[in-house]
Design a protein around this motif. Structure first.
Motif, PDB file in Angstrom:
ATOM      1  N   GLU A 121     120.883  62.836  41.711  1.00 50.22           N
ATOM      2  CA  GLU A 121     119.363  62.245  41.227  1.00 50.22           C
ATOM      3  C   GLU A 121     119.519  60.752  42.109  1.00 50.22           C
ATOM      4  OE1 GLU A 121     117.329  59.683  37.569  1.00 50.22           O
ATOM      5  OE2 GLU A 121     119.460  59.592  38.053  1.00 50.22           O
ATOM      6  N   LYS A 122     120.320  60.274  42.161  1.00 51.38           N
ATOM      7  CA  LYS A 122     120.388  58.730  43.228  1.00 51.38           C
ATOM      8  C   LYS A 122     120.055  59.293  44.682  1.00 51.38           C
ATOM      9  CE  LYS A 122     122.962  56.004  39.897  1.00 51.38           C
ATOM     10  NZ  LYS A 122     124.243  55.170  39.797  1.00 51.38           N
ATOM     11  N   ARG A 123     120.838  60.221  44.895  1.00 57.26           N
ATOM     12  CA  ARG A 123     120.827  60.611  46.388  1.00 57.26           C
ATOM     13  C   ARG A 123     119.337  61.037  46.629  1.00 57.26           C
ATOM     14  NH1 ARG A 123     125.190  64.369  47.284  1.00 57.26           N
ATOM     15  NH2 ARG A 123     126.521  62.383  47.291  1.00 57.26           N
ATOM     16  N   GLU A 127     117.332  71.205  39.279  1.00 59.06           N
ATOM     17  CA  GLU A 127     118.707  71.776  39.524  1.00 59.06           C
ATOM     18  C   GLU A 127     119.576  71.404  38.222  1.00 59.06           C
ATOM     19  OE1 GLU A 127     120.349  69.757  42.949  1.00 59.06           O
ATOM     20  OE2 GLU A 127     118.438  70.250  44.060  1.00 59.06           O
ATOM     21  N   GLU A 128     120.703  72.342  38.071  1.00 59.45           N
ATOM     22  CA  GLU A 128     121.536  72.367  37.114  1.00 59.45           C
ATOM     23  C   GLU A 128     122.851  72.195  37.518  1.00 59.45           C
ATOM     24  OE1 GLU A 128     121.131  75.864  33.807  1.00 59.45           O
ATOM     25  OE2 GLU A 128     122.884  76.195  34.836  1.00 59.45           O
ATOM     26  N   PHE A 129     123.452  71.446  36.426  1.00 58.78           N
ATOM     27  CA  PHE A 129     124.855  70.725  36.753  1.00 58.78           C
ATOM     28  C   PHE A 129     125.957  70.866  35.622  1.00 58.78           C
ATOM     29  CE2 PHE A 129     121.869  68.652  39.685  1.00 58.78           C
ATOM     30  CZ  PHE A 129     122.753  68.632  40.862  1.00 58.78           C
ATOM     31  N   SER A 130     126.979  71.267  35.918  1.00 63.07           N
ATOM     32  CA  SER A 130     127.954  71.310  34.852  1.00 63.07           C
ATOM     33  C   SER A 130     128.588  70.143  34.264  1.00 63.07           C
ATOM     34  CB  SER A 130     129.404  72.025  35.302  1.00 63.07           C
ATOM     35  OG  SER A 130     129.791  71.593  36.451  1.00 63.07           O
ATOM     36  N   ASN A 131     128.196  68.933  34.865  1.00 60.69           N
ATOM     37  CA  ASN A 131     128.499  67.645  34.113  1.00 60.69           C
ATOM     38  C   ASN A 131     127.668  66.560  34.838  1.00 60.69           C
ATOM     39  OD1 ASN A 131     129.643  65.962  36.770  1.00 60.69           O
ATOM     40  ND2 ASN A 131     131.193  67.619  36.825  1.00 60.69           N
ATOM     41  N   ALA A 132     127.646  65.587  33.984  1.00 58.80           N
ATOM     42  CA  ALA A 132     126.635  64.119  33.989  1.00 58.80           C
ATOM     43  C   ALA A 132     126.867  63.588  35.585  1.00 58.80           C
ATOM     44  CB  ALA A 132     126.959  63.277  32.956  1.00 58.80           C
ATOM     45  N   GLU A 133     128.321  63.478  35.653  1.00 59.11           N
ATOM     46  CA  GLU A 133     128.409  62.579  37.019  1.00 59.11           C
ATOM     47  C   GLU A 133     127.892  63.356  38.354  1.00 59.11           C
ATOM     48  OE1 GLU A 133     132.570  61.606  39.186  1.00 59.11           O
ATOM     49  OE2 GLU A 133     132.266  60.995  37.219  1.00 59.11           O
ATOM     50  N   GLU A 134     127.988  64.587  38.173  1.00 53.99           N
ATOM     51  CA  GLU A 134     127.331  65.297  39.428  1.00 53.99           C
ATOM     52  C   GLU A 134     125.695  64.996  39.645  1.00 53.99           C
ATOM     53  OE1 GLU A 134     128.520  69.433  39.963  1.00 53.99           O
ATOM     54  OE2 GLU A 134     130.327  69.214  39.314  1.00 53.99           O
ATOM     55  N   ALA A 135     125.147  65.280  38.481  1.00 53.17           N
ATOM     56  CA  ALA A 135     123.697  65.159  38.287  1.00 53.17           C
ATOM     57  C   ALA A 135     123.235  64.098  38.483  1.00 53.17           C
ATOM     58  CB  ALA A 135     123.609  65.757  36.952  1.00 53.17           C
ATOM     59  N   MET A 183     130.497  73.134  26.600  1.00 51.06           N
ATOM     60  CA  MET A 183     130.289  72.529  27.798  1.00 51.06           C
ATOM     61  C   MET A 183     128.523  72.231  27.779  1.00 51.06           C
ATOM     62  SD  MET A 183     130.543  74.088  31.578  1.00 51.06           S
ATOM     63  CE  MET A 183     129.295  74.934  31.729  1.00 51.06           C
ATOM     64  N   SER A 184     128.039  70.966  27.960  1.00 51.28           N
ATOM     65  CA  SER A 184     126.810  70.754  27.984  1.00 51.28           C
ATOM     66  C   SER A 184     126.461  70.914  29.712  1.00 51.28           C
ATOM     67  CB  SER A 184     126.339  69.602  27.302  1.00 51.28           C
ATOM     68  OG  SER A 184     126.298  68.598  28.186  1.00 51.28           O
ATOM     69  N   LEU A 185     125.257  71.401  29.954  1.00 51.21           N
ATOM     70  CA  LEU A 185     124.670  71.337  31.193  1.00 51.21           C
ATOM     71  C   LEU A 185     123.661  69.904  31.434  1.00 51.21           C
ATOM     72  CD1 LEU A 185     123.586  75.109  31.373  1.00 51.21           C
ATOM     73  CD2 LEU A 185     125.670  73.899  32.376  1.00 51.21           C
ATOM     74  N   TRP A 186     123.700  69.649  32.476  1.00 50.87           N
ATOM     75  CA  TRP A 186     122.810  68.565  32.950  1.00 50.87           C
ATOM     76  C   TRP A 186     121.822  68.849  34.198  1.00 50.87           C
ATOM     77  CZ3 TRP A 186     122.873  63.763  31.310  1.00 50.87           C
ATOM     78  CH2 TRP A 186     123.877  63.215  30.403  1.00 50.87           C
ATOM     79  N   TYR A 187     120.821  68.297  34.291  1.00 53.89           N
ATOM     80  CA  TYR A 187     119.556  68.864  35.187  1.00 53.89           C
ATOM     81  C   TYR A 187     119.235  67.634  35.703  1.00 53.89           C
ATOM     82  CZ  TYR A 187     119.765  72.417  31.928  1.00 53.89           C
ATOM     83  OH  TYR A 187     120.288  73.617  31.084  1.00 53.89           O
ATOM     84  N   ILE A 188     118.788  67.551  37.094  1.00 59.34           N
ATOM     85  CA  ILE A 188     117.988  66.689  37.788  1.00 59.34           C
ATOM     86  C   ILE A 188     116.755  67.467  37.974  1.00 59.34           C
ATOM     87  CG2 ILE A 188     119.862  65.453  38.907  1.00 59.34           C
ATOM     88  CD1 ILE A 188     117.359  67.348  41.031  1.00 59.34           C
ATOM     89  N   TYR A 189     115.549  66.897  37.637  1.00 62.53           N
ATOM     90  CA  TYR A 189     114.402  67.498  37.787  1.00 62.53           C
ATOM     91  C   TYR A 189     113.315  66.512  38.317  1.00 62.53           C
ATOM     92  CZ  TYR A 189     113.402  64.119  33.953  1.00 62.53           C
ATOM     93  OH  TYR A 189     113.164  62.848  33.336  1.00 62.53           O
ATOM     94  N   ILE A 190     112.075  67.166  38.683  1.00 60.12           N
ATOM     95  CA  ILE A 190     111.076  66.410  39.580  1.00 60.12           C
ATOM     96  C   ILE A 190     109.676  66.743  38.733  1.00 60.12           C
ATOM     97  CG2 ILE A 190     109.801  66.046  41.633  1.00 60.12           C
ATOM     98  CD1 ILE A 190     111.988  66.889  43.182  1.00 60.12           C
ATOM     99  N   MET A 191     109.083  65.844  38.245  1.00 62.29           N
ATOM    100  CA  MET A 191     107.994  65.987  37.885  1.00 62.29           C
ATOM    101  C   MET A 191     106.830  65.250  38.571  1.00 62.29           C
ATOM    102  SD  MET A 191     108.543  66.884  34.664  1.00 62.29           S
ATOM    103  CE  MET A 191     106.804  66.537  33.677  1.00 62.29           C
ATOM    104  N   SER A 192     105.561  66.058  38.590  1.00 63.12           N
ATOM    105  CA  SER A 192     104.455  65.293  39.198  1.00 63.12           C
ATOM    106  C   SER A 192     103.260  65.713  38.727  1.00 63.12           C
ATOM    107  CB  SER A 192     104.281  66.398  40.834  1.00 63.12           C
ATOM    108  OG  SER A 192     103.408  65.925  41.685  1.00 63.12           O
ATOM    109  N   ASN A 193     101.968  64.805  39.348  1.00 63.40           N
ATOM    110  CA  ASN A 193     100.581  65.060  38.480  1.00 63.40           C
ATOM    111  C   ASN A 193      99.830  66.096  39.168  1.00 63.40           C
ATOM    112  OD1 ASN A 193     100.473  63.507  41.248  1.00 63.40           O
ATOM    113  ND2 ASN A 193      98.952  61.803  40.131  1.00 63.40           N
TER     114      ASN A 193
END
Length: 106
Positions: free
Chosen positions: A66-68, A54-62, A1-11
């Protein structure tokens, strides 16, 4: 099982915000920091600080998350970041990766 992430980068603190999704957070952050894609948004605005994820267990959730998040008001995004990381420190600094050495190898 691979994990998926949404992330925020800033300057910088309270600066430009970039939201992304990946299944390899460490590698993706490296790409941003090394400006592998020099014409990208993060390269143009020097978004090289990982300030939230944030960490997610599948791509669809991530991807849904992200879109939200991308539709959120800026104030909401800032609150989300500051609830986890009030000083906007670079979370990836704790990964012990020498980005300067990697830059030199390119």
């Amino acid at each position: 099982m691979s994990l998926w992430y949404i992330y925020i980068m800033s300057n910088k603190f309270n600066g430009t915000i970039y939201i992304g999704v990946t299944n390899n957070l460490e590698e993706r952050v490296k790409e941003h920091k090394l400006k592998i894609y020099p014409d990208s948004f993060t390269a143009k605005y020097n978004c090289n600080l990982l300030v939230y994820f944030e960490e997610f267990s599948n791509a669809e959730e991530a991807i849904v998350r992200e879109k939200r998040l991308k539709k959120w008001k800026r104030d909401w995004k800032i609150k989300l970041i500051e609830d986890m990381n009030p000083d906007w420190i670079d979370i990836s600094d704790n990964w012990n990766i020498d980005f300067n050495r990697l830059r030199d190898e390119r």
